[in-house]
Design a protein around this motif. Structure first.
Motif, PDB file in Angstrom:
ATOM      1  N   PRO A 118       0.826  -1.220   0.000  1.00  9.42           N
ATOM      2  CA  PRO A 118       0.000   0.000   0.000  1.00  9.42           C
ATOM      3  C   PRO A 118       0.847   1.252   0.000  1.00  9.42           C
ATOM      4  CG  PRO A 118      -0.034  -1.060   2.156  1.00  9.42           C
ATOM      5  CD  PRO A 118       0.661  -2.007   1.237  1.00  9.42           C
ATOM      6  N   ASN A 119       0.233   2.370  -0.328  1.00 12.74           N
ATOM      7  CA  ASN A 119       0.922   3.660  -0.327  1.00 12.74           C
ATOM      8  C   ASN A 119       1.570   3.920   1.019  1.00 12.74           C
ATOM      9  OD1 ASN A 119       0.024   4.150  -2.923  1.00 12.74           O
ATOM     10  ND2 ASN A 119      -1.744   5.337  -2.265  1.00 12.74           N
ATOM     11  N   GLY A 120       2.815   4.421   0.958  1.00 12.56           N
ATOM     12  CA  GLY A 120       3.498   4.801   2.185  1.00 12.56           C
ATOM     13  C   GLY A 120       4.132   3.665   2.951  1.00 12.56           C
ATOM     14  N   CYS A 121       4.177   2.473   2.354  1.00 11.41           N
ATOM     15  CA  CYS A 121       4.719   1.324   3.095  1.00 11.41           C
ATOM     16  C   CYS A 121       6.245   1.244   3.024  1.00 11.41           C
ATOM     17  CB  CYS A 121       4.096   0.021   2.598  1.00 11.41           C
ATOM     18  SG  CYS A 121       4.669  -0.503   0.961  1.00 11.41           S
ATOM     19  N   GLY A 122       6.891   2.094   2.214  1.00 12.45           N
ATOM     20  CA  GLY A 122       8.348   2.116   2.208  1.00 12.45           C
ATOM     21  C   GLY A 122       9.014   1.541   0.979  1.00 12.45           C
ATOM     22  N   LYS A 123       8.259   1.300  -0.084  1.00 13.67           N
ATOM     23  CA  LYS A 123       8.849   0.693  -1.290  1.00 13.67           C
ATOM     24  C   LYS A 123       9.901   1.608  -1.916  1.00 13.67           C
ATOM     25  CE  LYS A 123       4.822   0.432  -3.336  1.00 13.67           C
ATOM     26  NZ  LYS A 123       3.996   1.030  -2.268  1.00 13.67           N
ATOM     27  N   THR A 124       9.528   2.869  -2.142  1.00 10.98           N
ATOM     28  CA  THR A 124      10.476   3.818  -2.728  1.00 10.98           C
ATOM     29  C   THR A 124      11.615   4.101  -1.772  1.00 10.98           C
ATOM     30  OG1 THR A 124       8.855   4.863  -4.193  1.00 10.98           O
ATOM     31  CG2 THR A 124      10.734   6.198  -3.537  1.00 10.98           C
ATOM     32  N   SER A 125      11.346   4.184  -0.493  1.00 10.57           N
ATOM     33  CA  SER A 125      12.407   4.420   0.487  1.00 10.57           C
ATOM     34  C   SER A 125      13.422   3.288   0.473  1.00 10.57           C
ATOM     35  CB  SER A 125      11.812   4.579   1.891  1.00 10.57           C
ATOM     36  OG  SER A 125      11.019   5.744   1.972  1.00 10.57           O
ATOM     37  N   LEU A 126      12.962   2.065   0.269  1.00 12.95           N
ATOM     38  CA  LEU A 126      13.883   0.934   0.173  1.00 12.95           C
ATOM     39  C   LEU A 126      14.808   1.105  -1.027  1.00 12.95           C
ATOM     40  CD1 LEU A 126      14.869  -1.795   1.154  1.00 12.95           C
ATOM     41  CD2 LEU A 126      13.023  -2.871  -0.153  1.00 12.95           C
ATOM     42  N   LEU A 127      14.261   1.517  -2.182  1.00 13.20           N
ATOM     43  CA  LEU A 127      15.104   1.752  -3.348  1.00 13.20           C
ATOM     44  C   LEU A 127      16.088   2.894  -3.087  1.00 13.20           C
ATOM     45  CD1 LEU A 127      12.966   1.365  -6.596  1.00 13.20           C
ATOM     46  CD2 LEU A 127      14.080  -0.368  -5.196  1.00 13.20           C
ATOM     47  N   ARG A 128      15.648   3.936  -2.397  1.00  9.42           N
ATOM     48  CA  ARG A 128      16.528   5.065  -2.106  1.00  9.42           C
ATOM     49  C   ARG A 128      17.653   4.660  -1.167  1.00  9.42           C
ATOM     50  NH1 ARG A 128      13.635   9.945   0.176  1.00  9.42           N
ATOM     51  NH2 ARG A 128      15.680  10.896  -0.233  1.00  9.42           N
ATOM     52  N   ALA A 129      17.376   3.749  -0.249  1.00  9.76           N
ATOM     53  CA  ALA A 129      18.438   3.232   0.623  1.00  9.76           C
ATOM     54  C   ALA A 129      19.447   2.422  -0.190  1.00  9.76           C
ATOM     55  CB  ALA A 129      17.832   2.383   1.728  1.00  9.76           C
ATOM     56  N   ILE A 130      18.950   1.602  -1.108  1.00 11.67           N
ATOM     57  CA  ILE A 130      19.837   0.798  -1.949  1.00 11.67           C
ATOM     58  C   ILE A 130      20.740   1.692  -2.789  1.00 11.67           C
ATOM     59  CG2 ILE A 130      19.909  -0.845  -3.879  1.00 11.67           C
ATOM     60  CD1 ILE A 130      17.201  -1.949  -2.799  1.00 11.67           C
ATOM     61  N   SER A 131      20.190   2.814  -3.268  1.00 10.26           N
ATOM     62  CA  SER A 131      20.949   3.708  -4.134  1.00 10.26           C
ATOM     63  C   SER A 131      21.832   4.682  -3.353  1.00 10.26           C
ATOM     64  CB  SER A 131      20.003   4.500  -5.039  1.00 10.26           C
ATOM     65  OG  SER A 131      19.180   5.363  -4.274  1.00 10.26           O
ATOM     66  N   GLY A 132      21.797   4.607  -2.024  1.00  8.66           N
ATOM     67  CA  GLY A 132      22.648   5.462  -1.211  1.00  8.66           C
ATOM     68  C   GLY A 132      22.090   6.834  -0.949  1.00  8.66           C
ATOM     69  N   GLU A 133      20.832   7.085  -1.295  1.00 12.05           N
ATOM     70  CA  GLU A 133      20.224   8.404  -1.108  1.00 12.05           C
ATOM     71  C   GLU A 133      19.617   8.589   0.274  1.00 12.05           C
ATOM     72  OE1 GLU A 133      17.560   9.677  -4.284  1.00 12.05           O
ATOM     73  OE2 GLU A 133      18.258   7.956  -5.441  1.00 12.05           O
ATOM     74  N   LEU A 134      19.434   7.495   1.008  1.00 13.78           N
ATOM     75  CA  LEU A 134      18.694   7.555   2.267  1.00 13.78           C
ATOM     76  C   LEU A 134      19.464   6.785   3.332  1.00 13.78           C
ATOM     77  CD1 LEU A 134      15.913   8.655   3.253  1.00 13.78           C
ATOM     78  CD2 LEU A 134      14.989   6.371   2.825  1.00 13.78           C
ATOM     79  N   ASP A 135      19.580   7.384   4.515  1.00 13.98           N
ATOM     80  CA  ASP A 135      20.264   6.722   5.622  1.00 13.98           C
ATOM     81  C   ASP A 135      19.432   5.542   6.127  1.00 13.98           C
ATOM     82  OD1 ASP A 135      22.359   8.504   5.543  1.00 13.98           O
ATOM     83  OD2 ASP A 135      21.482   9.843   7.048  1.00 13.98           O
ATOM     84  N   TYR A 136      20.122   4.538   6.598  1.00 18.13           N
ATOM     85  CA  TYR A 136      19.453   3.333   7.098  1.00 18.13           C
ATOM     86  C   TYR A 136      20.358   2.651   8.115  1.00 18.13           C
ATOM     87  CZ  TYR A 136      22.711   1.011   3.939  1.00 18.13           C
ATOM     88  OH  TYR A 136      23.859   0.581   3.311  1.00 18.13           O
TER      89      TYR A 136
END
Length: 262
Positions: free
Chosen positions: A40-58
Motif C-alpha cells: 500500500p501507499n506509504g509502506c516504504g517501497k520507494t524508500s527501500l530503493l533510495r536506501a539501496i541507491s545510497g540516497e537515504l540513511d538506514y
C-alpha cells in the motif's frame, strides 16, 4: 542463481516518526530475476530503493554486486565502475534544463569512453527500445509524464550497456509504469523482462498487481514496516493475502491463461 543485491536487517526511521518506516528487512535479489516490490501507499517501497541507491540513511547492511555498498563510493574509479553495472529509474524526473531527448539519453553514456559514432548507435537503439526515437529532437521539459519516463528508461538502459561483456548488473525501477498508457505499460515491463535475461537483477516498484503477476518472477509485499509475503505470483496472488496487505478482498479469475485479481 547468483545473488547481486543483498539486504540484511535493514531499518529506516524518519526523524520524529513514532515507529520505523521499515524494520528488519532482509532480502536477496538474483541475476536473471524480475522482482516486483508491492504494498500500500506509504509502506516504504520507494524508500527501500533510495536506501539501496545510497540516497537515504538506514541501519543494517547492503551489498551490491558482492561488495559492501560503501566500498563503491570510496573512489571515483569505483563509482564509475558501479555506474556501468547499476542503474536507477526514479519515479519522477527533476530535469528542467532545455535538453533534447537525445541529449538526455546521452547522459547515460557519461561513465563510458565511447566514440561519438558508437554513442549515436546506442542512443538510437535504446530510444527505439523505449519507443521514444521519434521524440529525439523534442525538448525534454515539453514532454508528457509518460514520455519523460520512457526517455529516462532509455537513458538508464544506455548506461547499463557500458558494462563489460559478461558483467552482471542491477536495475532498479521505481513505478516505471505510473504515467504510461496501457500499451506502454506492457512494453516497458516486457523490456524489463528482456533486460533481466541479460544477466541483470531487476527490482521494480509496482502498484498494479496484475501487471506484476504477469511479468515478475517474484513478488515481495511490504506493509506495516515489514515483509508480509515473498514468493511467486502464483503463490501471492491470493484474495486472502491481498486483503491482509491492502485491506481489499478481490476475486481471482483466469484470463487467457493468466490469473487476474478483480
Amino acid at each position: 542463481m547468483t545473488v547481486l543485491l543483498e539486504i540484511s536487517d535493514l531499518s529506516i526511521r524518519y526523524p520524529r516518526a513514532e515507529s520505523p518506516l521499515l524494520e528488519h528487512i532482509s532480502l536477496s535479489f538474483h541475476c536473471g530475476e524480475v522482482t516486483a516490490l508491492l504494498g500500500p501507499n506509504g509502506c516504504g517501497k520507494t524508500s527501500l530503493l533510495r536506501a539501496i541507491s545510497g540516497e537515504l540513511d538506514y541501519a543494517g547492511h547492503i551489498q551490491l554486486l558482492g561488495r559492501p555498498q560503501a566500498d563503491w563510493y570510496r573512489s571515483q574509479t569505483a563509482r564509475r565502475s558501479l555506474a556501468r553495472r547499476y542503474g536507477l529509474l526514479a519515479q519522477h524526473s527533476n530535469l528542467n534544463f532545455a535538453f533534447t531527448c537525445r541529449e538526455v539519453v546521452q547522459l547515460g553514456l557519461g561513465p563510458g569512453s565511447l566514440s561519438r559514432a558508437e554513442q549515436e548507435t546506442r542512443i538510437q537503439h535504446y530510444m527505439q527500445c523505449a519507443d521514444v526515437w521519434h521524440l529525439r529532437d523534442r525538448l525534454f521539459p515539453s514532454l508528457s509524464g509518460g514520455e519523460k519516463q520512457r526517455v529516462q528508461l532509455a537513458r538508464v538502459l544506455s548506461q547499463l550497456s557500458l558494462a563489460d561483456p559478461g558483467d552482471e548488473k542491477i536495475l532498479l525501477l521505481d513505478e516505471p509504469t505510473s504515467a504510461l498508457d496501457l500499451k506502454h505499460q506492457h512494453e516497458v515491463l516486457a523490456l524489463a523482462r528482456e533486460v533481466a535475461d541479460e544477466k541483470t537483477a531487476v527490482i521494480a516498484v509496482l502498484h498494479d498487481l496484475n501487471l506484476a503477476a504477469r511479468y515478475a518472477d517474484r513478488m515481495v509485499m511490504l506493509a506495516q514496516g515489514r515483509i508480509q509475503a515473498d514468493g511467486t505470483p502464483a503463490d501471492l496472488l491470493q484474495p486472502a493475502l491481498i486483503e491482509q496487505v491492502y485491506g481489499y478482498r478481490g476475486q481471482l479469475v483466469d484470463v487467457a491463461g493468466y490469473s487476474a485479481l478483480l
